[in-house]
Design an enzyme around this catalytic site. Structure first.
Site, PDB file in Angstrom:
ATOM      1  N   HIS A  31     -19.969 -91.284  39.043  1.00 18.90           N
ATOM      2  CA  HIS A  31     -19.555 -92.383  39.909  1.00 18.90           C
ATOM      3  C   HIS A  31     -18.138 -92.214  40.466  1.00 18.90           C
ATOM      4  CE1 HIS A  31     -23.193 -94.508  38.657  1.00 18.90           C
ATOM      5  NE2 HIS A  31     -22.871 -94.228  37.411  1.00 18.90           N
TER       6      HIS A  31
ATOM      7  N   GLU B 294     -18.145-101.416  50.456  1.00 14.44           N
ATOM      8  CA  GLU B 294     -18.943-100.274  50.033  1.00 14.44           C
ATOM      9  C   GLU B 294     -20.421-100.648  49.912  1.00 14.44           C
ATOM     10  OE1 GLU B 294     -17.347 -98.049  46.836  1.00 14.44           O
ATOM     11  OE2 GLU B 294     -15.350 -97.976  47.723  1.00 14.44           O
TER      12      GLU B 294
ATOM     13  N   LYS C 215     -24.781-103.596  35.448  1.00 14.20           N
ATOM     14  CA  LYS C 215     -23.394-103.277  35.793  1.00 14.20           C
ATOM     15  C   LYS C 215     -22.432-104.293  35.194  1.00 14.20           C
ATOM     16  CE  LYS C 215     -24.329-101.199  40.339  1.00 14.20           C
ATOM     17  NZ  LYS C 215     -23.984-101.288  41.782  1.00 14.20           N
TER      18      LYS C 215
ATOM     19  N   LYS D  99     -31.343-103.927  41.649  1.00 15.50           N
ATOM     20  CA  LYS D  99     -32.357-102.911  41.889  1.00 15.50           C
ATOM     21  C   LYS D  99     -31.681-101.547  41.915  1.00 15.50           C
ATOM     22  CE  LYS D  99     -36.365-101.215  43.248  1.00 15.50           C
ATOM     23  NZ  LYS D  99     -37.523-101.177  42.329  1.00 15.50           N
TER      24      LYS D  99
ATOM     25  N   ARG E 121      -7.780-102.703  48.832  1.00 19.37           N
ATOM     26  CA  ARG E 121      -6.605-101.829  48.849  1.00 19.37           C
ATOM     27  C   ARG E 121      -6.874-100.648  49.758  1.00 19.37           C
ATOM     28  NH1 ARG E 121      -8.909 -97.678  46.172  1.00 19.37           N
ATOM     29  NH2 ARG E 121     -10.263 -98.142  44.402  1.00 19.37           N
TER      30      ARG E 121
ATOM     31  N   VAL F   3      -8.333 -93.744  48.405  1.00 19.64           N
ATOM     32  CA  VAL F   3      -7.910 -92.351  48.298  1.00 19.64           C
ATOM     33  C   VAL F   3      -8.302 -91.576  49.557  1.00 19.64           C
ATOM     34  CG1 VAL F   3      -8.161 -90.210  46.974  1.00 19.64           C
ATOM     35  CG2 VAL F   3      -8.134 -92.407  45.777  1.00 19.64           C
TER      36      VAL F   3
ATOM     37  N   LEU G  83     -31.632 -98.030  43.276  1.00 24.96           N
ATOM     38  CA  LEU G  83     -32.176 -97.257  44.384  1.00 24.96           C
ATOM     39  C   LEU G  83     -32.318 -95.800  43.971  1.00 24.96           C
ATOM     40  CD1 LEU G  83     -30.099 -98.889  47.263  1.00 24.96           C
ATOM     41  CD2 LEU G  83     -32.359 -99.523  46.420  1.00 24.96           C
TER      42      LEU G  83
ATOM     43  N   LYS H 230     -15.812 -90.265  43.220  1.00 27.08           N
ATOM     44  CA  LYS H 230     -15.953 -89.536  44.474  1.00 27.08           C
ATOM     45  C   LYS H 230     -15.250 -88.179  44.401  1.00 27.08           C
ATOM     46  CE  LYS H 230     -15.852 -94.029  46.705  1.00 27.08           C
ATOM     47  NZ  LYS H 230     -15.010 -94.983  47.447  1.00 27.08           N
TER      48      LYS H 230
END
Length: 447
Positions: free
Chosen positions: A235, A275, A158, A201, A291, A294, A203, A237
């Site tokens: 990725h 998250e 990432k 890792k 912040r 949405v 998942l 939502k």
């Protein structure tokens, strides 16, 4: 309390903040590009200031123009909404230097959580469970192979400075790792100007669970429960609900209390979302958004608390209006993000809305800044509205959602409404049996 708030955003979130300000008796100023001159929030605000041409970098991301608009209009605070400058530490610092309140956390907290590696370190220090992975940035293949061997394949690489799926690559074996590492670093550098990456890792079938938190900046923190945001595409939502159908009351309370304590210990001020990936009864921290989200309306629906009011109250020095024991969860809520996109290819569909009719009735809320005759510009995010449905339980909520989707009419452009009409009738969705990969697999099958 503030006398005048400048809203540094556009679309439905600008209108959402504007409504909260009006309810609190606070004067409003909105900024807008030339492309948004006819937007609903511009029409309804007490004052408006044009800050540049359509490109975001010349308008909504132009810090100097926004600060100048504050000074011209006498605004004593800025609400950034989400996106644009909402997680820009430099913006928060510049406002503070001009004695203008940023309705959000400090620049230092934005910086900590904006760096994914530092955010993970901080989360670990605060007692938040994290995904097994590297302690810092990974630069060399040898180091990457060592870490991957320790935590086990598959692994995900990432971008430290990024999000939204950019700079993210999965390696299922050691043979995949070198290419994945170099590709992720290249994408991260191009997208964020920073090619630092780390390894975690990967998942297999996790859910995406996020906890809504608030801090008063003086050592108090509360949580407003969790949201399940597992239905995603690339990725991003698509569908969010609260409470999560995957959690029981004990798990909900446990992770909420961990997050509330962490926020208090951090001395955090304002709204934030912690998250997690959730799998086999375990939570793994992935990031914190500093912040408003949405999907905040689903939390408002089940708690009855206006989160924007709470943001403004905390930023003005009024502290939190509720204690943890005051926060109760009532029923179930689901939000569908209605985008101006083709429902299958997801190609943007700007253009003129010829007919716009929203559903109504008990438990139905629509947050949108568009109207019949409104021309959706091609320059910004494709979100045109959010349908939020609340019921006494998930079954009632789903039935109400089905009815609301049938009533919703948007003509003149393509939208994602047909996708949601398909999803609400799917047995897996009805049963709450899905993970973060479910939607992409569903779309790939062309069902």
């Amino acid at each position: 309390m503030f006398q005048k708030i400048l809203i540094a955003n556009r679309g439905e979130i600008a209108l959402r903040v504007l409504r909260a300000c009006k309810e609190l008796g606070i004067q409003t100023v909105v900024v807008h590009s030339t492309a948004d001159s006819d937007a609903m929030h511009v029409r309804l605000a007490d004052e408006s200031v044009c800050i540049g041409p359509p490109p975001s970098r010349e308008s909504y991301l132009n810090i100097h123009q926004i600060v100048a608009a504050c000074e011209i209009t006498g605004a004593d605070a800025v609400h950034p909404g989400y996106g644009f400058l909402s997680e820009n530490a430099k913006f928060a610092d510049i406002l503070a230097a001009h004695n203008i309140t940023f309705i959000g956390p400090s620049g230092d907290h934005i910086r900590i959580m904006g760096d994914k590696i530092e955010a993970k370190r901080t989360a670990k220090r605060l007692g938040i469970p994290v995904v097994p992975g590297s302690d810092g940035a990974i630069n060399e293949d040898k180091e990457a192979k060592r870490v991957a061997a320790e935590i086990g394949y598959p692994v995900i690489i990432k971008a430290s400075a990024g999000g939204g799926g950019r700079g993210m690559k999965v390696a299922h074996t050691e043979a995949d790792l070198e290419v994945a590492l170099q590709t992720a670093k290249s994408e991260a550098g191009a997208a964020f100007g920073d090619d630092a990456v780390y390894i975690e890792k990967y998942l297999q079938k996790p859910r995406h669970i996020e906890v809504q938190v608030f801090g008063d900046g003086a050592g108090r923190g509360v949580h407003f429960g969790e949201r399940d945001c597992s239905l995603q595409r690339r990725h991003q939502k698509v569908w969010e609900e609260a409470n999560s159908p995957a959690l029981n009351a004990e798990e909900r309370s446990r992770i909420g209390d961990i997050c509330a304590r962490a926020i208090a210990d951090l001395g955090y001020s304002g709204a934030g979302t912690i998250e997690f990936l959730y799998e086999n009864g375990e939570f793994y921290f992935i990031e914190m958004n500093t912040r408003l989200q949405v999907e905040h309306p689903v939390t408002e629906a089940i708690t009855g608390i206006d989160l924007v009011h709470e943001q403004i109250r905390v930023a003005s020095g009024g502290g939190l209006s509720v204690r943890q024991e005051d926060i109760k969860f009532n029923g179930h809520a689901i939000e569908c993000r209605i985008n101006a996109e083709d429902p299958r290819t997801f190609t943007p569909s700007p253009g003129t809305i010829t007919h716009f009719h929203t559903p109504g009735g008990l438990g139905i809320r629509v947050d949108s800044g568009v109207y019949s005759g409104y021309k959706i510009p091609p320059y910004y995010d494709s979100l045109i509205g959010k349908l939020i449905v609340h019921g006494r339980n998930r079954v009632e909520c789903m039935m109400r959602l089905r009815r609301a989707l049938d009533e919703f009419v948007v003509d003149g452009i393509k939208t994602t409404l047909p996708l949601f009409r398909d999803l609400v009738g799917n047995p897996d969705i009805a049963n709450g049996d899905y993970d973060i990969h479910w939607l992409e697999k569903y779309l790939a099958k062309g069902e």
